[in-house]
Design a protein around this motif. Structure first.
Motif, PDB file in Angstrom:
ATOM      1  N   SER A 182     -41.599   8.598  28.144  1.00 22.18           N
ATOM      2  CA  SER A 182     -42.373   9.565  27.360  1.00 22.18           C
ATOM      3  C   SER A 182     -41.892   9.553  25.924  1.00 22.18           C
ATOM      4  N   LYS A 183     -42.770  10.024  25.044  1.00 17.88           N
ATOM      5  CA  LYS A 183     -42.447  10.140  23.624  1.00 17.88           C
ATOM      6  C   LYS A 183     -42.774  11.554  23.162  1.00 17.88           C
ATOM      7  N   LYS A 204     -37.491  13.863  21.455  1.00 25.52           N
ATOM      8  CA  LYS A 204     -36.744  12.752  22.038  1.00 25.52           C
ATOM      9  C   LYS A 204     -37.690  11.808  22.772  1.00 25.52           C
ATOM     10  N   THR A 205     -37.350  10.543  22.751  1.00 27.09           N
ATOM     11  CA  THR A 205     -38.049   9.544  23.543  1.00 27.09           C
ATOM     12  C   THR A 205     -37.210   9.248  24.780  1.00 27.09           C
ATOM     13  N   LEU A 206     -37.831   9.345  25.951  1.00 25.93           N
ATOM     14  CA  LEU A 206     -37.125   9.092  27.207  1.00 25.93           C
ATOM     15  C   LEU A 206     -37.411   7.666  27.661  1.00 25.93           C
ATOM     16  N   VAL A 207     -36.352   6.971  28.083  1.00 23.98           N
ATOM     17  CA  VAL A 207     -36.456   5.565  28.470  1.00 23.98           C
ATOM     18  C   VAL A 207     -35.640   5.326  29.736  1.00 23.98           C
ATOM     19  N   SER A 208     -36.155   4.460  30.610  1.00 25.68           N
ATOM     20  CA  SER A 208     -35.347   4.002  31.740  1.00 25.68           C
ATOM     21  C   SER A 208     -34.889   2.574  31.463  1.00 25.68           C
ATOM     22  N   LEU A 209     -33.626   2.307  31.726  1.00 28.44           N
ATOM     23  CA  LEU A 209     -33.040   0.989  31.516  1.00 28.44           C
ATOM     24  C   LEU A 209     -32.378   0.551  32.817  1.00 28.44           C
ATOM     25  N   HIS A 210     -32.754  -0.639  33.292  1.00 26.24           N
ATOM     26  CA  HIS A 210     -32.134  -1.217  34.479  1.00 26.24           C
ATOM     27  C   HIS A 210     -31.543  -2.572  34.100  1.00 26.24           C
TER      28      HIS A 210
END
Length: 581
Positions: free
Chosen positions: A525-526, A540-546
């Motif tokens: 999300s942004k 805030k920008t939410l990010v998933s990192l794998h």
């Protein structure tokens, strides 16, 4: 064959890592040997390229603590450096080099970039990188002088006091401060733990990891990793490629669990997996680019909640990859192989159209710089002017930035996108001359390995209208100076932002031991989003990192049968605007 390569790596480690003793005395001589500089990208500055390597070597040799061995090694000759002491001088003297000096010349729009890398023959020393920009022929001698001084200061302990070359450079040029030298990245990376994500000093991007990290350890080594919403429930799944098997993992809170497995045709050599929803049905498909012997045989794999993995279409005679094309959205892109048996790629990347039966037909050709292959590049609007640049990784793992006219704007000094995956059959699988599905022994030995770089992700995490690049940075081992070997000590995931002249580090993860085999980076999300997850209030920008990495890759333990493993680590990240101290 993988075991043989690992054993060769061990042999090289023993040879190079155990023979060189670095003197602590200030009078100790440093012996350096040059490999031939790469001038394939010199472009319109070819007239400046002649003699730069010799000039640099002579400037370094003029310093009393430096011995430049008077022979230039080709890449092929470097393979023969196998003895504890290698005869490299003209006569019969036997000696050992401390550093191999490699270089590349790049013709930029603004001048000629001279990039020099010093690879140590001792395993405990760091690789060092330097760069200088020659804007015209009148300044070339002075610029090379200053570059040699910078190398001497950083590597050999030289000081500028009473140094005639330094004094000359100070008068005629802008001094050493005008040059980009090796960032102390090695020490910095080792000081940041794997579970930490930090912003770079001076960056306008702040990043924090929410709720820590989650991880799962697999008992085998993955070849590739991709993430996407394969079942349409709004949450990304993790897909990994292990040999010829696709494995699906789902994250539930702090737990990452395997939920499905699919065996691909055993004859396939898979080199890339990507996920995208090109048919716009709300669920991503998996685009597997692969070869069957010497022929391309790619496939598309979908997911069914009741039946699991299903092959949508197979035997596609193109290397394939979903690509976000400016003005056209997400499209399927492809590249052919050549007619010749050893010609694994043919110049030209095309958009592909899929009909109702998922048969791929050739569309328009993309206007890309020469030498860029299908998996090497992305389009990104780095400066926010609405005209995307082309960002590519070359065969030396350098990032290049081109403008819309395909003029080279910038080349990275550091290496990014390091990968051990290459096109075609595994090296060492050569068979008899009668078998047209594979290489002969001679063809296999002589073949150029065409590597598939690590993933390039385009994102605008600070929501400023200028896109950033997210990429892995695997650190090459000193053993990788040998031709056709890529061994990595450790790696990070890094975000790079354009400042108008260069891509600079904006944030990074901590260091992962071994080799990063793949990662996924998804914006959840942004600010201003109205979806399920929002953070409009705190912008805030939410990010998933794998991140999938092989911690034992390149180690002595990793040489033993049955010891391969992969660790998949998951983060939820928050990006915001703010000066990082």
């Amino acid at each position: 064959m993988r075991t043989k390569e690992m054993m060769l790596a061990f042999l090289c480690f023993f040879i190079f890592g155990s023979t060189v003793v670095y003197g602590k005395d200030t009078n100790e001589k440093y012996r350096i040997v040059f490999s031939a500089f790469d001038i394939s990208s010199v472009g319109s500055y070819a007239y400046l390229s002649n003699g730069i390597q010799s000039m640099l070597a002579s400037r370094l040799a003029a310093r009393d603590r430096v011995v430049v061995l008077d022979r230039t090694f080709s890449e092929r000759e470097l393979i023969s450096l196998k003895n504890k002491q290698t005869a490299v001088a003209k006569g019969s003297e036997t000696t050992v080099a401390d550093y191999l000096v490699s270089g590349s010349l790049y013709g930029l729009k603004t001048g000629l970039s001279i990039q020099v890398v010093l690879y140590p023959f001792a395993a405990d020393k760091e690789t060092l990188r330097f760069e200088a920009l020659v804007k015209n022929s009148e300044n070339m001698i002075t610029d090379v002088d200053k570059l040699s001084l910078e190398i001497a200061q950083s590597v050999f302990g030289y000081k500028t006091v009473d140094d005639p070359v330094a004094l000359k450079a100070g008068v005629e040029g802008e001094g050493v401060s005008g040059f980009i030298t090796a960032h102390p990245e090695a020490a910095y990376k080792k000081s940041v733990n794997t579970g930490v994500v930090v912003g770079a000093a001076g960056s306008t991007v702040q990043v924090t990891a929410r709720e820590g990290k989650r991880s799962v350890t697999l008992s085998s080594e993955i070849r590739a990793l991709a993430t996407g919403d394969i079942d349409g429930d709004g949450a990304d799944e993790i897909v990994v490629l292990v040999g010829n098997t696709l494995e699906l993992y789902r994250q539930d809170g702090k737990k990452i669990s395997k939920v499905a497995v699919a065996n691909l045709p055993p004859a396939l050599a898979c080199h890339a997996i990507n996920m995208a929803d090109l048919d716009k049905n709300g669920r991503v498909e998996i685009y597997v680019s692969s070869t069957d012997g010497l022929n391309i045989s790619s496939l598309i794999v979908g997911w069914d909640k009741e039946k699991g993995f299903r092959i949508v279409t197979e035997n596609i005679p193109w290397y394939i990859r979903p690509l976000l094309v400016p003005g056209k959205g997400w499209r399927l892109a492809g590249q052919k192989r050549g007619v010749g048996k050893t010609e694994l790629v043919k110049a030209g990347i095309y958009l592909l159209d899929l009909d109702a039966t998922n048969t791929a037909t050739q569309g328009e050709q993309l206007p890309l710089p020469s030498g860029v292959n299908l998996f090497d590049f992305v389009f990104a609007d780095l400066d926010g002017d609405g005209a995307p640049e082309t960002v590519a990784i070359d065969k030396k793992e350098r990032i290049k930035v081109f403008n819309r006219a395909n003029e080279l704007l910038w080349v990275s000094k550091r290496t990014f996108g390091g990968s051990q995956i290459y096109l075609g059959p595994s090296r060492g699988g050569a068979v008899s001359v009668q078998d047209r599905r594979n290489f002969t022994l001679e063809e296999d030995i002589d073949r150029e390995l065409i590597f598939v770089p690590g993933r390039l992700v385009v994102a605008d995490v600070d929501n400023n209208g200028r896109q950033e690049i997210v990429v892995n940075e695997n650190t090459l081992s000193a053993m990788s100076i040998l031709e056709k070997m890529r061994i990595y000590n450790d790696g990070i995931i890094v975000g790079l932002a354009w400042d108008g002249a260069a891509l600079n580090e904006a944030w990074r993860t901590g260091t992962f031991k071994g080799y990063i085999a793949g990662f996924g980076f998804s914006v959840l999300s942004k600010p201003g989003d109205t979806g399920q997850i929002t953070n409009a209030e705190d912008k805030k920008t939410l990010v998933s990192l794998h991140v999938g990495h092989l911690p034992r890759s390149g180690t002595l333990v990793g040489l033993l049968p049955g010891t391969g493993e992969t660790q998949i680590t998951a983060y939820d990240l928050e990006f915001s605007v703010g000066k990082t101290k």
